[in-house]
Design a protein around this motif. Structure first.
Motif, PDB file in Angstrom:
ATOM      1  N   THR A 377       0.856  -1.193   0.000  1.00 53.78           N
ATOM      2  CA  THR A 377       0.000   0.000   0.000  1.00 53.78           C
ATOM      3  C   THR A 377       0.893   1.244   0.000  1.00 53.78           C
ATOM      4  N   ASN A 378       0.267   2.401  -0.180  1.00 52.80           N
ATOM      5  CA  ASN A 378       1.020   3.650  -0.236  1.00 52.80           C
ATOM      6  C   ASN A 378       1.708   3.941   1.093  1.00 52.80           C
ATOM      7  N   VAL A 379       2.907   4.470   1.015  1.00 51.83           N
ATOM      8  CA  VAL A 379       3.668   4.860   2.200  1.00 51.83           C
ATOM      9  C   VAL A 379       3.185   6.234   2.658  1.00 51.83           C
ATOM     10  N   ARG A 380       2.948   6.358   3.943  1.00 48.95           N
ATOM     11  CA  ARG A 380       2.445   7.621   4.484  1.00 48.95           C
ATOM     12  C   ARG A 380       3.563   8.545   4.947  1.00 48.95           C
ATOM     13  N   LYS A 381       4.605   7.978   5.570  1.00 47.83           N
ATOM     14  CA  LYS A 381       5.685   8.809   6.098  1.00 47.83           C
ATOM     15  C   LYS A 381       6.928   7.956   6.300  1.00 47.83           C
ATOM     16  N   MET A 382       8.107   8.604   6.149  1.00 50.02           N
ATOM     17  CA  MET A 382       9.382   7.941   6.387  1.00 50.02           C
ATOM     18  C   MET A 382      10.107   8.654   7.522  1.00 50.02           C
ATOM     19  N   HIS A 383      10.782   7.879   8.386  1.00 48.49           N
ATOM     20  CA  HIS A 383      11.498   8.452   9.523  1.00 48.49           C
ATOM     21  C   HIS A 383      12.851   7.751   9.675  1.00 48.49           C
ATOM     22  N   HIS A 385      16.219   6.964  11.851  1.00 52.81           N
ATOM     23  CA  HIS A 385      16.498   6.873  13.283  1.00 52.81           C
ATOM     24  C   HIS A 385      17.296   8.099  13.719  1.00 52.81           C
ATOM     25  N   PRO A 386      17.024   8.648  14.914  1.00 47.97           N
ATOM     26  CA  PRO A 386      17.728   9.876  15.331  1.00 47.97           C
ATOM     27  C   PRO A 386      19.233   9.703  15.512  1.00 47.97           C
ATOM     28  N   HIS A 387      19.719   8.472  15.755  1.00 47.88           N
ATOM     29  CA  HIS A 387      21.155   8.293  16.005  1.00 47.88           C
ATOM     30  C   HIS A 387      21.796   7.202  15.155  1.00 47.88           C
ATOM     31  N   HIS A 388      21.054   6.172  14.803  1.00 46.11           N
ATOM     32  CA  HIS A 388      21.600   5.113  13.961  1.00 46.11           C
ATOM     33  C   HIS A 388      21.369   5.494  12.499  1.00 46.11           C
ATOM     34  N   PRO A 389      22.411   5.875  11.767  1.00 47.07           N
ATOM     35  CA  PRO A 389      22.205   6.439  10.427  1.00 47.07           C
ATOM     36  C   PRO A 389      21.673   5.453   9.395  1.00 47.07           C
ATOM     37  N   ASP A 390      21.759   4.151   9.658  1.00 52.01           N
ATOM     38  CA  ASP A 390      21.346   3.169   8.658  1.00 52.01           C
ATOM     39  C   ASP A 390      19.917   2.673   8.849  1.00 52.01           C
ATOM     40  N   ILE A 391      19.266   3.022   9.957  1.00 56.07           N
ATOM     41  CA  ILE A 391      17.940   2.505  10.265  1.00 56.07           C
ATOM     42  C   ILE A 391      16.873   3.511   9.825  1.00 56.07           C
ATOM     43  N   ILE A 392      15.919   3.027   9.034  1.00 56.41           N
ATOM     44  CA  ILE A 392      14.799   3.859   8.604  1.00 56.41           C
ATOM     45  C   ILE A 392      13.500   3.129   8.934  1.00 56.41           C
ATOM     46  N   MET A 393      12.499   3.897   9.348  1.00 55.50           N
ATOM     47  CA  MET A 393      11.169   3.370   9.637  1.00 55.50           C
ATOM     48  C   MET A 393      10.180   4.051   8.701  1.00 55.50           C
ATOM     49  N   PHE A 394       9.256   3.276   8.163  1.00 55.46           N
ATOM     50  CA  PHE A 394       8.220   3.884   7.340  1.00 55.46           C
ATOM     51  C   PHE A 394       6.860   3.343   7.740  1.00 55.46           C
ATOM     52  N   ASP A 395       5.868   4.191   7.520  1.00 55.64           N
ATOM     53  CA  ASP A 395       4.505   3.965   7.985  1.00 55.64           C
ATOM     54  C   ASP A 395       3.586   3.942   6.775  1.00 55.64           C
ATOM     55  N   CYS A 396       2.816   2.879   6.638  1.00 51.26           N
ATOM     56  CA  CYS A 396       1.868   2.744   5.532  1.00 51.26           C
ATOM     57  C   CYS A 396       0.419   2.896   5.985  1.00 51.26           C
ATOM     58  N   GLY A 397       0.211   3.319   7.235  1.00 51.95           N
ATOM     59  CA  GLY A 397      -1.148   3.536   7.717  1.00 51.95           C
ATOM     60  C   GLY A 397      -1.914   2.273   7.999  1.00 51.95           C
ATOM     61  N   GLU A 398      -1.208   1.158   8.235  1.00 53.83           N
ATOM     62  CA  GLU A 398      -1.872  -0.115   8.494  1.00 53.83           C
ATOM     63  C   GLU A 398      -1.609  -0.634   9.899  1.00 53.83           C
ATOM     64  N   GLY A 399      -1.124   0.220  10.804  1.00 58.22           N
ATOM     65  CA  GLY A 399      -0.833  -0.217  12.160  1.00 58.22           C
ATOM     66  C   GLY A 399       0.436  -1.029  12.257  1.00 58.22           C
ATOM     67  N   LEU A 400       1.348  -0.883  11.296  1.00 49.54           N
ATOM     68  CA  LEU A 400       2.616  -1.603  11.279  1.00 49.54           C
ATOM     69  C   LEU A 400       3.765  -0.618  11.163  1.00 49.54           C
ATOM     70  N   ALA A 401       4.823  -0.878  11.919  1.00 47.83           N
ATOM     71  CA  ALA A 401       6.057  -0.098  11.809  1.00 47.83           C
ATOM     72  C   ALA A 401       7.077  -0.945  11.057  1.00 47.83           C
ATOM     73  N   TYR A 402       7.464  -0.499   9.861  1.00 49.58           N
ATOM     74  CA  TYR A 402       8.439  -1.226   9.056  1.00 49.58           C
ATOM     75  C   TYR A 402       9.836  -0.679   9.355  1.00 49.58           C
ATOM     76  N   LEU A 403      10.756  -1.550   9.745  1.00 45.22           N
ATOM     77  CA  LEU A 403      12.136  -1.174  10.029  1.00 45.22           C
ATOM     78  C   LEU A 403      13.053  -1.796   8.989  1.00 45.22           C
ATOM     79  N   PHE A 404      13.951  -0.968   8.449  1.00 44.07           N
ATOM     80  CA  PHE A 404      14.890  -1.450   7.426  1.00 44.07           C
ATOM     81  C   PHE A 404      16.279  -0.909   7.715  1.00 44.07           C
ATOM     82  N   ASP A 405      17.282  -1.806   7.604  1.00 46.86           N
ATOM     83  CA  ASP A 405      18.682  -1.435   7.804  1.00 46.86           C
ATOM     84  C   ASP A 405      19.315  -1.263   6.431  1.00 46.86           C
ATOM     85  N   ALA A 406      19.627  -0.019   6.064  1.00 49.71           N
ATOM     86  CA  ALA A 406      20.174   0.263   4.736  1.00 49.71           C
ATOM     87  C   ALA A 406      21.574  -0.295   4.552  1.00 49.71           C
TER      88      ALA A 406
END
Length: 553
Positions: A377-383, A385-406
């Motif tokens: 589904t469409n991604v709502r927002k990307m965030h 991590h405030p200190h770990h430069p490789d970690i990103i979280m994105f929100d698709c509005g489905e009650g799930l937090a997706y975590l990815f290590d770049a």
């Protein structure tokens, strides 16, 4: 993954240091009474909380704001603003809108440890000193702009300047001031057609002002000394179409990403403010011209009939799904939807309005696509991590937090259930290096904290002051718009009176010594001694008492 208990409350606001979470407590009773409770919870243990009785009806509160040092909380409503000092909860401050001659309160926010900026719906703005109740008029801010018309400098000493955009006589003005300064405000006219927003660089050296998208010169960069650069530096005379949509600074302030309405992202070097690279989102991903080890991996999410989620690696060439069947002509739905750097500027994550379910992660070392993630589904927002430069979280509005290590592209994103009913918005809690990370999942009526690494017990050492009984609270001071400064000062409760004068001032002592000398000497001697004595006394004044009270006037 550990999760906190659900806390019921609306207008959730996290303190800048990430220690506390404030909200208006929901009223679970069946009567018609208002929710007049402000609840302050520990971020890493929301079950531990303290409630404060507030005078504003909970249903009227439009926003909650924290001061930078986590000491003050401002509750804003269209008619009143109530400020609570957590160090002394019994002492309250209220800003009353009176007859609302300037319209309703639109918003309020802190621009210093004890300075509050208030903005009315018609653009009038004022900075209040909460310790003296003195207000400073700022004129008319640009409330009709698309972006934020003001911002405090991100770094610096305890007192930081504030930059503001205003409109005077059909011209845009940029004002930089210190909240504590009592000097007349000096603003400079800027060469913009209709400024939309401003942004400080993270290191506080530059101020970027975004002009209207139809202007030939889209971005103006300023230093404390005045104008510095523009982009484009040599605008075309035959300029047509839309220009820059938004900008993003890298965490180290070395790069700027300019998002455009044509779907491109221009990367500028902040030393010369010249383009380094241009990123373009293509509807077909084909990196066959690059070596295999330099091609971006494409992860695509799949959802089974039983709602099990997994990822498959898609080969190139690949075409991300389009978000809309028909192209839009609305400016807000054109170009780049979002662009954000990680904290050290090594990666840039972007989304295109045509392909809202696809996340593009670009390497700033190779100026090429690093990883591409296509969601179900469409991604709502990307965030990031405030200190770990490789970690990103994105929100698709489905009650799930997706975590990815770049940094680990062979491992796909990991979905984490928030278990919060509805469609909660997600955000990282602010934290300092060394502390465990946490995720805030908040809806309009409740929130819950997710702990990827477990709760951080070290953050529970700070206590919240308990409110005193209502009968021991002094009457709240009221800052009434329209009252004079003198009347505002008189309304402050708890201020100590001026100390009684125990000895004469230096000026009085000088006059007394002169009179005694005049009484002893004759007229000629008195004349000579008068001039010599006063020279001596004036020379001693700077050494003895440079801050004498007589010098104030």
């Amino acid at each position: 993954m550990e999760r906190s208990e659900q806390v019921d409350g609306h207008h959730t606001a996290v303190s800048p240091a990430g220690r506390f979470i404030a909200c208006i407590a929901n009223n679970n009773s069946n009567n018609n009474s208002n929710n007049n409770k402000l609840r302050i919870s520990y971020a890493h243990a929301p079950a531990r909380s303290t409630d404060f009785t507030i005078r504003l009806p909970g249903k009227d509160v439009s926003s909650i704001r924290w001061s930078r040092n986590d000491n003050y909380i401002a509750l804003c409503s269209p008619k009143q603003i109530e400020v609570i000092n957590l160090d002394d909860p019994a002492h309250r401050i209220r800003l009353d809108n009176g007859t609302a001659g300037l319209g309703k309160f639109q918003c309020a926010d802190f621009v210093g440890s004890s300075h509050l900026l208030t903005l009315w719906e018609f653009g009038r703005a004022k900075i209040w000193d909460l310790t003296t109740a003195k207000g400073t008029d700022l004129g008319d801010l640009k409330t009709i702009a698309d972006g934020r018309p003001w911002q405090i400098r991100p770094v610096g000493a305890s007192i930081r300047p504030v930059a503001l955009l205003s409109r005077q006589a059909a011209d845009d003005h940029l004002t930089v001031l210190f909240p504590t300064s009592e000097n007349p405000l000096q603003s400079a006219k800027i060469a913009t057609t209709d400024a939309q927003a401003l942004s400080w660089s993270p290191d506080g050296r530059w101020i970027a002002v975004i002009d209207t998208p139809t202007a030939a010169t889209s971005i103006h960069f300023f230093t404390p000394d005045g104008p510095f650069r523009t982009y484009p530096s040599n605008p075309s005379v035959d300029h047509f179409g839309l220009g820059i949509k938004s900008l993003a600074w890298s965490g180290d302030s070395r790069l700027i990403a300019l998002s455009k309405f044509d779907g491109k992202v221009v990367l500028l070097n902040t030393r010369t403010f010249t383009p380094l690279a241009v990123i373009e989102h293509t509807t077909t991903i084909d990196q066959s011209s690059l070596p295999a080890d330099q091609q971006a991996i494409i992860w695509q999410e799949t959802v089974s009939a039983s709602h099990d989620r997994s990822y498959i690696s898609s080969p190139q060439p690949a075409s991300p799904p389009l978000s809309k069947a028909r192209a839009s002509v609305e400016p807000s739905e054109l170009g780049v939807a979002e662009a954000t750097f990680n904290n050290n500027g090594s990666f840039l994550a972007t989304r295109d309005e045509r392909m809202l379910s696809t996340i593009w992660i670009w390497s700033m070392a190779t100026w090429s696509a690093h990883t591409i993630i296509t969601q179900h589904t469409n991604v709502r927002k990307m965030h990031w991590h405030p200190h770990h430069p490789d970690i990103i979280m994105f929100d698709c509005g489905e009650g799930l937090a997706y975590l990815f290590d770049a940094s680990n592209i062979i491992t796909p994103p990991i979905p984490i259930k928030t278990t919060v009913p509805g469609s909660p918005s997600l955000a990282w809690l602010p934290s300092t290096p060394g502390r465990k990370s946490a995720i805030l999942a908040a809806t309009r009526s409740a929130f819950k904290i997710l702990y990827p690494d477990g709760p951080d017990q070290s953050s529970l050492g700070t206590s919240i002051s308990k409110p005193k009984p209502a009968r021991s609270r002094p009457e709240s001071p009221v800052f009434d718009e329209g009252a004079s400064d003198d009347s505002l000062l008189a309304l402050l409760s708890g201020r100590k009176p001026m100390p009684e004068k125990t000895q004469p001032s230096y000026t009085e002592r000088m006059d007394l010594e002169t009179e005694l000398a005049d009484a002893k000497d004759d007229e000629s001697e008195r004349l000579d001694d008068t001039f010599q004595g006063k020279r001596k006394l004036h020379s001693e004044a700077d050494e003895i008492d440079p801050l004498d009270d007589s010098q104030i006037f």
